[in-house]
Enzyme design. Structure first.
Site, short mmCIF file in Angstrom:
data_model
loop_
_atom_site.label_atom_id
_atom_site.label_comp_id
_atom_site.label_asym_id
_atom_site.label_seq_id
_atom_site.Cartn_x
_atom_site.Cartn_y
_atom_site.Cartn_z
N MET A 27 0.75 -1.13 0.06
CA MET A 27 0.16 -0.03 0.03
C MET A 27 0.89 1.44 0.09
O MET A 27 0.27 2.36 -0.33
CB MET A 27 -0.89 0.15 1.18
CG MET A 27 -1.93 -0.99 1.22
SD MET A 27 -3.14 -0.84 2.51
CE MET A 27 -2.23 -1.00 3.99
N ASP A 138 -4.14 -6.52 9.05
CA ASP A 138 -2.90 -6.73 8.24
C ASP A 138 -2.04 -7.03 9.06
O ASP A 138 -0.68 -6.77 9.04
CB ASP A 138 -2.98 -5.35 6.98
CG ASP A 138 -1.68 -5.86 6.18
OD1 ASP A 138 -1.77 -7.00 5.85
OD2 ASP A 138 -1.03 -4.91 5.41
#
Length: 886
Positions: A27, A138
């Site tokens: 990301m 995550d």
């Protein structure tokens, strides 16, 4: 990258000064920056542009504020967030430590107590966040930082903030939240409502890897991993680590249940179970059952249909009773992309199939060390074989009860297949050409340190030479395989370049005589009913009749499998085979590596089988060997153009730049000289390609040549026929140009590197019994110091002359060499792991940029690329059918 840093610095002027990139993830890209207001180092994380384009900046900033209030000793706090010039960013403390991923890459498995302690730290952070309504989503080793023995969880809530800001439009970014190996089943099936129990599953997956050395599920692609997370049970962690306490194994198993309701209700309950020796789960991780929701059954059915149409990762079924069975498997994770791997493709066969075909043993990297691992037929993953660190080139005993192998320090060892301690058999095996064959009479044939073919009992004892080096024409023995009833040994033999020139020969154990069977071939195996299998240098597997009594070829050869890479074939007595197809060349790329291990491609459009890169004195050009049909010398210029400098069909490699950057010295074989090692000489060629190579020394058996950076000296290294004795010489380039002996005597001496002021010589020697890096005064040699401790290779100097680099223990090491008349090197310190970059014993496989801050290296494959191999059982049926076709 430089443009991105400059733009980011301008956008954040007055707030943060960006210094350099320190990492990248799915990301965000992470930069080290200086917080100018508070005068502190921070980690500045900038979302990927494609993600930022989808997210609304204002919505993201609002959502991420929910994580800023989290204050916990095991949570890395959020300092700041915002948007500037299109960048979406957030700021966290810079931790001068390492991630759990880095530690696992280095060590593979952690101590049980340490693993449980770290998991408990993370569980504490998760429980705190969950009670405040924040779910991480995550959890993975990359997001767990280690500092002063404590675990700190980073990016808390970032995944939630991104998901919320995207408004359900994450698919538009082409990115996904969560790392497949650690996703919970509900994440893998894209459930909208993710609870705290999802984080518990992910944490258990991380703890599983800390204990077992691998995540609960492995696969050749993200889709295969997700399929297994949804549908396949998890093997008990105690299967891979018998020392895991029962309560820890039970707690991990409960946390990895498919249904969230079957897991612990909280991260705290998971931590409590890890600490409670009396805890026992009501059940263990089980296969998908009637209790699994229909939505999981539906997806499982869909991926099962897909699985029938694609190659299965691993062979997960019993051996078929009839018919040839093929599957695609992955063994190597990074370091060894081929069945055969080393400086020459034929010197280390890195896999062996058990005689019954039930398992494969192979050598692989583990945290920048090498060890043997075993993959069983019914298991998707592999497990390390205890006590085999430093192990290469495995081979089975005829009954499959033992595994023979070689070690980095020249030992031949054996280890029980069922588990147990390794046993030394020989301490003077060859360190470059690691190959052995276990015969039916209980003896092992191998190559000794003097490159003779020797034989020793598998019970140990005194070894004896059965084929001296001169009996095989001074040629290298690169691979071996046994003939039945101890009749003889098939082997590959070659001279200077085993990649482009080799032959298949047989050693008759009745007479100890050697006979060449097939020219221009590599790798040889015996199949029942008198069949010799071999691969051609140009590729392809062939079969021909072999008279076992006379040890002679019978009839003509038949093509069996097209495209098999030379020597990339392994055979078991049961008829199980393992092979790869495709190009002989090993794809690699040239990269810059910073002192902290960050990697950047130099020329993404140029991928080849590179070796021995060398930087021009100004750092603008690269000379490098490129192997194709033969090995040739290329130069890449500062404008990105490339040119081949050697054009004939004989090999040329190992370049060294002249001090003025106008010429390149290298070693190779003269035109018409064949590939005989005695023909190896030093040459020089204009770097601009304006001329052809010309002889430089006229000295036979020259394997390395090196210009000094001040332009005063030329060094060379010569070897004997077996490359077991190496000497270093030097001559001035002006004045008295007589060639001088610099380093000789006991042991092999190689990889000479002269300091920029020509005062010190760094080199590698085996005089202690293993490769070590030494420093000595140059050229007189009156002062001498051992630099490495516990082994060392590939010394290279910084342009300043005040720092020496070398490789040891899987790390690039740096040691200061103070100015002055005394030789007093400092204490070596590690910079970064080098397991994924090419290495060699003959010549350094990297170079140092003029600023001493970057290193030119060769990265195999795609860094973390995995190579698919074909595994087939009952293959002899196919072979018999092929042999009928003439």
């Amino acid at each position: 990258m430089v443009d991105a840093i400059a733009r980011l610095t301008a956008a954040l002027a007055g707030r943060y000064r960006v210094e350099r990139e320190i990492g990248t993830g799915g990301m965000a890209t992470v930069y080290l920056a200086q917080d100018q207001k508070h005068d502190r180092k921070v980690a500045l994380k900038v979302l990927k542009p494609e993600l930022a384009a989808v997210l609304g900046a204002e919505r993201f900033v609002v959502e991420i504020k929910t994580t800023a209030a989290l204050q916990h000793p095991h949570i890395l706090p959020l300092f700041d967030s915002g948007t500037a010039d299109g960048f979406l960013y957030y700021v966290m403390p810079f931790i001068d430590g390492e991630t759990l991923r880095s530690k696992l890459d280095r060590e593979t498995q952690l101590g049980v107590d340490e693993a449980v302690r770290l998991a408990t730290d993370v569980a504490s952070a998760l429980h705190y966040a969950h009670t405040h309504g924040v779910i991480h989503r995550d959890i993975k080793p990359e997001n767990i930082l280690l500092h002063d023995g404590r675990a700190l969880v980073a990016d808390f809530g970032i995944a939630l903030a991104v998901s919320a800001a995207a408004g359900g439009r994450m698919t538009e970014t082409g990115l996904s939240l969560g790392t497949p190996h650690y996703m919970s089943p509900e994440q893998a099936t894209a459930e909208k409502d993710i609870s705290a129990r999802s984080d518990v599953y992910s944490l258990a997956s991380v703890l599983y890897e800390m204990l077992a050395g691998q995540p609960p599920h492995l696969g050749g692609s993200a889709q295969q991993i997700i399929m297994k997370i949804i549908a396949e049970p998890v093997e008990a962690v105690s299967r891979y680590r018998k020392t895991v306490p029962p309560n820890v194994a039970a707690a991990v198993a409960k946390s990895l249940e498919k249904l969230p309701a079957d897991r612990f209700e909280s991260a705290k309950a998971f931590a409590d179970a890890l600490a409670n020796p009396l805890f026992m789960a009501a059940g263990t991780v089980a296969a998908v059952s009637a209790g699994v929701p229909r939505r999981i059954f539906a997806l499982t059915a869909a991926v099962a249909v897909l699985a029938l149409a694609v190659a299965v990762w691993g062979w997960l079924r019993p051996a078929p009773e009839d018919g040839v069975s093929r599957s695609s498997i992955v063994l190597w994770r990074a370091r060894f992309p081929n069945i055969v791997a080393s400086g020459s493709l034929l010197s280390e066969v890195q896999a062996a199939i058990s005689p019954d075909g039930s398992s494969i043993v192979f050598s692989d990297s583990a945290a920048d060390r090498v060890e043997l691992r075993r993959k069983r037929r019914h298991e998707s993953g592999s497990e390390p074989i205890a006590g085999t660190v430093g192990g290469h080139a495995p081979f089975f005993s005829p009954d499959g009860a033992w595994i023979g192998y070689f070690t980095d320090d020249g030992r031949l060892r054996k280890v029980p297949t069922a588990g147990g301690g390794s046993v030394d058999l020989v301490r003077d095996a060859n360190r470059t050409y690691l190959t052995g064959a276990w015969l039916d009479d209980g003896t092992i044939v191998y190559v000794d340190s003097a490159s003779n073919i020797s034989q020793v009992s598998s019970d140990g004892g005194r070894a004896r030479i059965i084929a001296p080096l001169d009996s095989i024409g001074g040629r290298t023995v690169a691979t071996m395989s046994p003939l039945p009833d101890s009749r003889g040994v098939l082997f590959t033999t070659c001279l200077a370049n085993c990649v482009s020139e080799s032959s298949v020969a047989v050693l008759d154990l009745r007479t100890n005589r050697v006979r060449v069977l097939v020219e221009a071939a590599s790798g040889a195996w015996y199949a029942p009913a008198g069949v010799l299998l071999y691969t051609l240098v140009g590729g392809g597997l062939y079969a021909v009749g072999l008279d076992l009594d006379a040890l002679q070829i019978v009839g003509g050869a038949v093509s069996v499998v097209e495209g098999v890479s030379p020597a990339d074939f392994v055979l078991s007595r049961s008829g199980a085979v393992l092979y790869s197809t495709g190009s002989n060349a090993r794809s690699a790329n040239l990269v810059w590596v910073t002192r902290n291990g960050s990697v950047e491609d130099i020329d993404a459009g140029w991928r080849a089988d590179f070796n021995y890169p060398a930087l021009s004195p100004d750092g603008g050009m690269i000379a490098v060997s490129v192997a194709d049909q033969t090995t040739q010398l290329w130069v890449r210029r500062s404008d990105g153009s490339r040119q081949k400098l050697t054009l004939d069909g004989t090999p040329h490699w190992r370049p060294s730049w002249s001090a003025d950057g106008r010429a390149i010295a290298f070693v190779g074989v003269p035109v018409g000289g064949g590939n005989d090692a005695s023909d190896m000489e030093a040459f020089v060629v204009p770097a601009d390609g304006s001329g052809t190579p010309r002889p430089l020394l006229g000295q036979p058996r020259t394997w390395e040549v090196e210009y000094s950076r001040d332009g005063r000296w030329l060094l060379d290294r010569t070897d004997n026929a077996a490359q077991t004795i190496s000497e270093i010489h030097a001559r001035r380039l002006d004045g008295d140009t007589a060639r001088r002996d610099i380093v000789g005597g006991r042991g092999g001496h190689r990889q000479p590197a002269v300091s920029p002021d020509s005062r010190w010589l760094a080199y590698v020697s085996t005089e202690s019994g293993r490769y070590e890096v030494y420093l000595r005064s140059f050229p007189d040699g009156s002062l001498r110091r051992l630099v490495s401790q516990g082994g060392g290779l590939e010394p290279r100097w910084a342009a300043s002359g005040r720092e020496l680099f070398y490789k040891s223990g899987g790390m690039l090491m740096a040691v200061e060499v103070p100015a002055g008349p005394s030789l007093s090197p400092g204490v070596a310190r590690p910079l970064f792991p080098v397991g994924r970059f090419r290495a060699a014993q003959n010549r350094p496989q990297y170079d140092v940029a003029p600023d001493g801050q970057r290193f030119l290296m060769i990265q195999d494959g795609d860094g973390d690329a995995k190579q698919e191999l074909i595994y087939a059982e009952n293959w002899f049926q196919e072979l018999r059918a092929k042999m009928k076709v003439k």
